[in-house]
Design a protein around this motif. Structure first.
Motif, PDB file in Angstrom:
ATOM      1  N   LEU A 109      -8.645   4.087  -7.659  1.00  0.00           N
ATOM      2  CA  LEU A 109      -9.305   3.375  -6.556  1.00  0.00           C
ATOM      3  C   LEU A 109      -9.522   4.361  -5.415  1.00  0.00           C
ATOM      4  N   SER A 110     -10.601   5.110  -5.511  1.00  0.00           N
ATOM      5  CA  SER A 110     -10.812   6.278  -4.648  1.00  0.00           C
ATOM      6  C   SER A 110     -11.040   5.942  -3.183  1.00  0.00           C
ATOM      7  N   SER A 111     -11.534   4.726  -2.877  1.00  0.00           N
ATOM      8  CA  SER A 111     -11.843   4.379  -1.480  1.00  0.00           C
ATOM      9  C   SER A 111     -10.711   3.629  -0.783  1.00  0.00           C
ATOM     10  N   LEU A 112      -9.650   3.320  -1.512  1.00  0.00           N
ATOM     11  CA  LEU A 112      -8.593   2.442  -0.993  1.00  0.00           C
ATOM     12  C   LEU A 112      -7.832   3.094   0.156  1.00  0.00           C
ATOM     13  N   ARG A 113      -7.677   2.314   1.254  1.00  0.00           N
ATOM     14  CA  ARG A 113      -6.938   2.794   2.426  1.00  0.00           C
ATOM     15  C   ARG A 113      -5.546   2.178   2.531  1.00  0.00           C
ATOM     16  N   GLU A 114      -5.363   0.979   1.989  1.00  0.00           N
ATOM     17  CA  GLU A 114      -4.071   0.301   2.149  1.00  0.00           C
ATOM     18  C   GLU A 114      -3.743  -0.482   0.882  1.00  0.00           C
ATOM     19  N   ILE A 115      -2.474  -0.407   0.448  1.00  0.00           N
ATOM     20  CA  ILE A 115      -2.002  -1.186  -0.693  1.00  0.00           C
ATOM     21  C   ILE A 115      -0.716  -1.892  -0.299  1.00  0.00           C
ATOM     22  N   TYR A 116      -0.624  -3.174  -0.654  1.00  0.00           N
ATOM     23  CA  TYR A 116       0.556  -3.983  -0.338  1.00  0.00           C
ATOM     24  C   TYR A 116       1.074  -4.579  -1.638  1.00  0.00           C
TER      25      TYR A 116
END
Length: 705
Positions: free
Chosen positions: A692-699
């Motif tokens: 997921l190359s554009s992902l800024r935040e993961i919860y």
């Protein structure tokens, strides 16, 4: 280019002028005489629009100018209604194209019908031209000066605007008071009551919230409730019970509890707990006298924090510790102005003045102490051709700010708020937006005495199940019904007449414990963009429950569909959302404009995910799976082209994998919630998040039970 929007100060003028420009295109094939009349109208209205812009920038306009501005605004609403109706009639006639001999007959009939429509509209525009000329000539007869008075430079900010600085005020002098009060709250094990006192808008609620957030981890249970000027003590006590963590025994119906039962339950639950309670905005001592009965004076170090505008109330609440009364100090006018605009629009220059006013006045639709969700407000704005951007997810309007909004709304005839249905009989002006906050039984005759055909927004809140006759509304764009009390046995709410509301764009029905009767067909409501319902659904034909009208799949503009999890899908052969089988939701890919989708299901197959991946416009997807997926859930690289936020929840996870190139636009947030127990039997942890190359935040929230 200036946005073609509806505003409080300009009326529908911006939207109207844009639509007149659209009518001049070849698509509508107007008669020659009608084109000339539209060109005349457009030129006249553009001049009137300039006048409205000038007067909206004038701090104290002349009374004559104000009178003419009101007349021009009303004129813009009337003409825009007529133009919108004509445009929709032509679009509807042009959308159906049959073939063969019957097609020839139908096309010939349509041609005659369309010609009649164009002759009708030519006559209509001739009448509208006469009205515009009359308004212009009336202005010229009584005009004393050609120019609107210049804008004054000495601006005084009403201190009531201070009410809106809310959380943003933490940046302006909150640290000192916060630390001082926290220190004051320390020490003793006995129950301590503290009061924050000051006039409206000083930031009492903000300060109390800062303290609440900083200290909540030190207490076993906590609650933050608002009282307001007209307190509903029963509702307040129930809210406190819910927030402190009370769970009612099985088969207990709290709906029928009296105040004494809530007080008794609270006292018993809090007796051995160390609790923190914030009682916000108390106006009279009697409210505190009732609430304090529910708060046991145990020796557990519990604390109660109160906010009020009235010093005698503050002292009365802290009778045992008079030193626990904290008096707020005011902010400067400049700080108040900066914080207000930053809070609402992100910066002082973030939104044009006329849009700032319009977006603010639209908040008057909601009743006092209502939690306004950003998405709901935005959808209503869009449905009325009014839109303001912002990052706030939800808010409440301070009661002083609400008073100011309602005063200004009445002055501009923007929103009409009715608390007693009998008050409608005294309405002199046309009602453009109607907000009803009702309780008890209401008769239909009152609504029939008022002209409602040009009402654009109807919002009903409260405990009453009253619905006005929908045939009274012709140009309604926004319809929101929120009944806050459940009915035993369920009452029947009849919405079958809404099918004629051809301009309706937003429909929200929240009525838990009620049976809502929908029309069996809603295909005529082609402008519908938002459809939200939380009630038991029943169709007008037949006795089937939990079923949507079958032709909802043909609503091409539908962008937001928010329905209960157990609703029967339109063509799913009686397959509820909780029992999704292969192919049962293939109809959903017809909703090309859908961009916000929440699904609650028992089971998901790999093919189902592939179907969802074909939705071209979905930006936000929340997928909740109650059981353990039978298939692997694999997100391939060819689907979800514009998805930015993805939330996945599952009680037992088997396999969730992201393939290279999956969800290329996923950037705002990825939320994963699942139970890890039994991974050796059910599967393993999610894989492929590195793709997921554009992902800024993961919860990630992982349970283990």
């Amino acid at each position: 280019m200036e946005a073609a929007v509806v505003t409080a100060s300009h009326g529908a003028m911006g939207s109207l002028i844009a639509k007149l420009g659209d009518l001049l295109t070849a698509e509508y094939k107007l008669l020659k005489g009608a084109k000339g009349q539209i060109l005349f109208l457009k030129a006249e209205l553009e001049s009137m629009h300039v006048f409205l812009k000038k007067i909206s920038d004038t701090e104290q306009p002349d009374e004559q100018d104000k009178c003419w501005a009101k007349e021009v605004r009303e004129l813009s609403y009337d003409i825009e209604d007529s133009v919108s109706e004509f445009m929709l009639r032509v679009e509807h006639k042009s959308s159906y194209k049959p073939h063969g001999f019957m097609g020839f007959i139908n096309r010939s009939t349509k041609l005659l019908t369309t010609m009649n429509i164009r002759h009708d509209i030519a006559k209509e525009f001739e009448g509208l031209k006469v009205r515009v000329v009359e308004v212009r000539e009336r202005r010229m007869r009584y005009q004393q000066t050609n120019d609107v008075a210049p804008r004054t430079t000495n601006t005084t900010i009403d201190l009531r605007l201070l009410a809106m600085y809310a959380e943003a005020s933490g940046l302006v002098g909150m640290d000192g008071p916060t630390d001082e009060l926290i220190q004051l709250m320390g020490g003793e094990d006995e129950l301590m009551v503290l009061s924050i006192v000051g006039f409206g808008g000083l930031g009492k609620t903000t300060l109390a919230n800062e303290i609440y957030c900083k200290l909540q981890g030190e207490f076993q249970c906590r609650a933050f409730v608002s009282v307001s000027q007209k307190p509903n003590i029963r509702k307040l006590l129930r809210t406190m019970l819910s927030q402190v963590g009370f769970v009612a025994p099985m088969d207990t119906n709290m709906e029928i509890w009296e105040e004494t039962e809530f007080i008794s339950a609270l006292r018993k639950f809090l007796l051995k707990q160390r609790y923190l309670i914030v009682i916000d905005d108390i106006w009279e001592a009697f409210a505190w006298d009732i609430i304090r009965c529910a708060l046991p004076e145990s020796i557990n170090g519990s604390r109660v924090l109160i906010t009020t505008r009235i010093e005698t109330v503050a002292r009365g609440c802290c009778a045992k510790n008079i030193e626990c009364v904290y008096k707020m100090k005011a902010l400067s006018d400049q700080d108040s102005r900066s914080l207000f605009f930053k809070r609402i629009f992100g910066s002082e220059d973030g939104c044009p003045p006329y849009l700032k006013e319009t977006c603010m006045l639209y908040l008057g639709i909601y009743p006092e102490d209502y939690t306004i969700e950003k998405n709901d407000l935005t959808r209503r704005w869009i449905a009325e051709d009014t839109n303001c951007n912002g990052e706030v997810m939800s808010c409440k309007v301070h009661d002083m700010m609400l008073d100011l909004i309602l005063h200004k709304s009445q002055e501009e005839n923007f929103v009409t708020v009715i608390d007693d249905i009998q008050d409608m009989t005294g309405q002199q002006d046309k009602i453009h937006r109607l907000s009803l906050s009702l309780g008890g039984t209401v008769g239909d005759r009152v609504a029939g005495c008022v002209q409602l055909s040009q009402t654009r927004t109807l919002a009903i809140f409260g405990t009453s199940s009253y619905l006005p006759p929908f045939q009274l509304f012709k140009y309604l764009r926004v319809l929101g019904i929120e009944i806050t009390v459940q009915s035993y046995p369920p009452l029947l709410l009849d919405f079958t007449e809404i099918h004629h509301l051809f301009q309706l764009r937003y429909l929200k029905i929240v009525a838990k414990g009620h049976e809502v009767v929908l029309p069996s067909k809603i295909g005529s409501m082609q402008q519908l963009e938002t459809f939200e319902i939380n009630a038991t659904i029943k169709l007008s034909k037949g006795q089937s429950f939990r079923e949507l009208p079958s032709d909802i799949v043909h609503l091409s503009r539908l962008s937001h569909l928010i329905i209960p999890y157990d609703i029967i899908l339109p063509n799913g052969i009686d397959i509820p959302w909780t029992q999704v089988l292969k192919g049962s939701w293939r109809w959903i890919i017809q909703l090309h404009n859908l961009y916000d989708l929440h699904l609650f299901v028992k089971q998901v197959l790999e093919e189902d995910v592939g179907i969802l991946a074909q939705l071209p416009s979905v930006i936000n997807l929340e997928l909740f799976i109650k059981g353990t997926p039978e298939d692997k859930i694999i997100i391939h690289g060819s689907g979800f082209p514009v998805l930015k936020h993805f939330q996945f929840s599952c009680s037992r996870i088997s396999c969730l994998a992201f393939v290279a190139g999956a969800m290329p636009k996923l950037e705002i947030k990825l939320e994963l919630r699942f139970n890890a127990r039994g991974w050796d039997r059910y599967g393993a942890a999610p894989t492929g998040t590195e793709h997921l190359s554009s992902l800024r935040e993961i919860y990630v929230c992982i349970g283990g039970t």
